[in-house]
Design an enzyme around this catalytic site. Structure first.
Site, mmCIF file in Angstrom:
data_model
loop_
_atom_site.group_PDB
_atom_site.id
_atom_site.type_symbol
_atom_site.label_atom_id
_atom_site.label_comp_id
_atom_site.label_asym_id
_atom_site.label_seq_id
_atom_site.Cartn_x
_atom_site.Cartn_y
_atom_site.Cartn_z
ATOM 1 N N ASP A 8 32.614 50.872 38.182
ATOM 2 C CA ASP A 8 33.551 49.868 37.770
ATOM 3 C C ASP A 8 34.895 50.445 38.145
ATOM 4 O OD1 ASP A 8 34.763 47.594 36.125
ATOM 5 O OD2 ASP A 8 35.365 49.434 34.787
ATOM 6 N N ASP A 10 38.598 49.452 36.673
ATOM 7 C CA ASP A 10 39.499 49.548 35.385
ATOM 8 C C ASP A 10 38.967 50.155 34.194
ATOM 9 O OD1 ASP A 10 42.043 47.967 36.531
ATOM 10 O OD2 ASP A 10 40.479 46.676 36.945
ATOM 11 N N GLY A 43 35.165 43.427 38.451
ATOM 12 C CA GLY A 43 35.525 42.104 38.119
ATOM 13 C C GLY A 43 36.880 41.801 39.069
ATOM 14 N N LYS A 183 27.899 41.091 37.236
ATOM 15 C CA LYS A 183 27.548 42.531 38.128
ATOM 16 C C LYS A 183 26.101 42.747 38.481
ATOM 17 C CE LYS A 183 31.847 44.780 36.758
ATOM 18 N NZ LYS A 183 32.888 45.973 36.476
ATOM 19 N N ASP A 206 32.618 50.205 31.603
ATOM 20 C CA ASP A 206 33.426 50.525 30.175
ATOM 21 C C ASP A 206 33.590 49.042 29.538
ATOM 22 O OD1 ASP A 206 36.816 49.756 30.362
ATOM 23 O OD2 ASP A 206 35.592 49.618 32.015
ATOM 24 N N ASN A 209 32.231 42.855 30.909
ATOM 25 C CA ASN A 209 31.487 42.402 31.942
ATOM 26 C C ASN A 209 30.600 43.654 32.812
ATOM 27 O OD1 ASN A 209 33.736 44.189 32.986
ATOM 28 N ND2 ASN A 209 34.511 43.158 34.450
#
Length: 256
Positions: A8, A10, A43, A183, A206, A209
């Site tokens: 991921d 962010d 995302g 995802k 984290d 999503n």
């Protein structure tokens, strides 16, 4: 040995200042040297991660929470909410003064101009206010739409539009995904192309999503700064992203 790592962006690769820690960059490059394939699972849109892809020399990624998947520079899967459903959601939002932002692989376009909630949400991604075209989604393929609603109003949308999912990433904003979109679903498409299984993958995330992804892969790592629901399904929990959490857990897992 697990063969591919999904990261991921962010809160996982990027720390709380939206920077890639030197320790994380070094860990990823060392993992590649150790034989792992590196991939992004975010995302965000492809155009939002171009500098990160360049910095890490990565050309395999799952973007838009699984709706736009690229393997070694080739699009292997693209999906989005159908235009009729999207039109109904946008009209419902407009009547309630709740705007939308449409995204394709190259840009984002807003349904209204000069909205504080749009500006505040996108500012957390360090992106400027988009250009305006309220009917952009009708003439173009969009792979993700953002709807700017508060958490208290989310249930209203969920009840009215059960054929889609609303995945929150900001107090004022949700991603709109097709039912079953995630995802994890995007990763599955990518791994099929590579003749790998979910068991062959390790994922790091984290947020809300990331829940399906962390649950579906062979090893799921939630960051210490992550959402409780992400931590609940993870096989491992790392330290905080700001405390070199990614590098530490990669060492602990003997990836590096």
């Amino acid at each position: 040995m697990k063969k591919i790592l999904f990261f991921d962006v962010d809160g996982t690769l990027y720390d709380s200042t939206k920077q890639l820690p030197a320790s994380a960059k070094a860990a990823l490059l060392e993992a590649r040297n150790n034989g792992y394939e590196l991939a992004i699972a975010t995302g965000r849109a492809p155009f939002m991660i171009e500098s990160l892809l360049d910095e890490l020399d990565i050309n395999t990624y799952v973007t838009f929470n699984g709706q736009y998947v690229v393997y070694q520079g080739e699009v292997v899967y693209a999906n989005g909410v159908d235009k009729e459903t999207l039109s109904q959601i946008v009209a419902f939002g407009q009547a309630r003064n709740e705007p939308a932002v449409f995204l394709d692989d190259k840009q984002m376009i807003a349904s209204v101009d000069d909205n504080d909630r749009v500006a505040e949400s996108l500012n957390t991604l360090e992106f400027p206010y988009p250009n305006l075209d309220s009917s952009y989604y009708m003439q173009n393929d969009v792979y993700q739409t953002l709807i700017f609603i508060e958490e208290k109003d989310e249930k209203l949308y969920q009840q009215k539009f059960p054929e889609v999912q609303f995945v929150r990433w900001h107090k004022y904003c949700c991603d709109i995904l097709p039912k079953g979109g995630s995802k994890a679903a995007g990763i599955e498409k990518l791994l099929a192309k590579m003749n790998l299984t979910m068991e062959d993958a390790i994922a790091f995330g984290d947020g809300l999503n990331d829940v399906e992804m962390l649950e579906a892969v062979g090893v799921g790592v939630a960051m210490g700064n992550g959402h409780d629901k992400a931590k609940a399904v993870a096989t491992h929990i790392a330290d905080h992203v700001d405390a070199d959490g990614l590098a530490k857990i990669m060492r602990e897992l003997k990836i590096i």
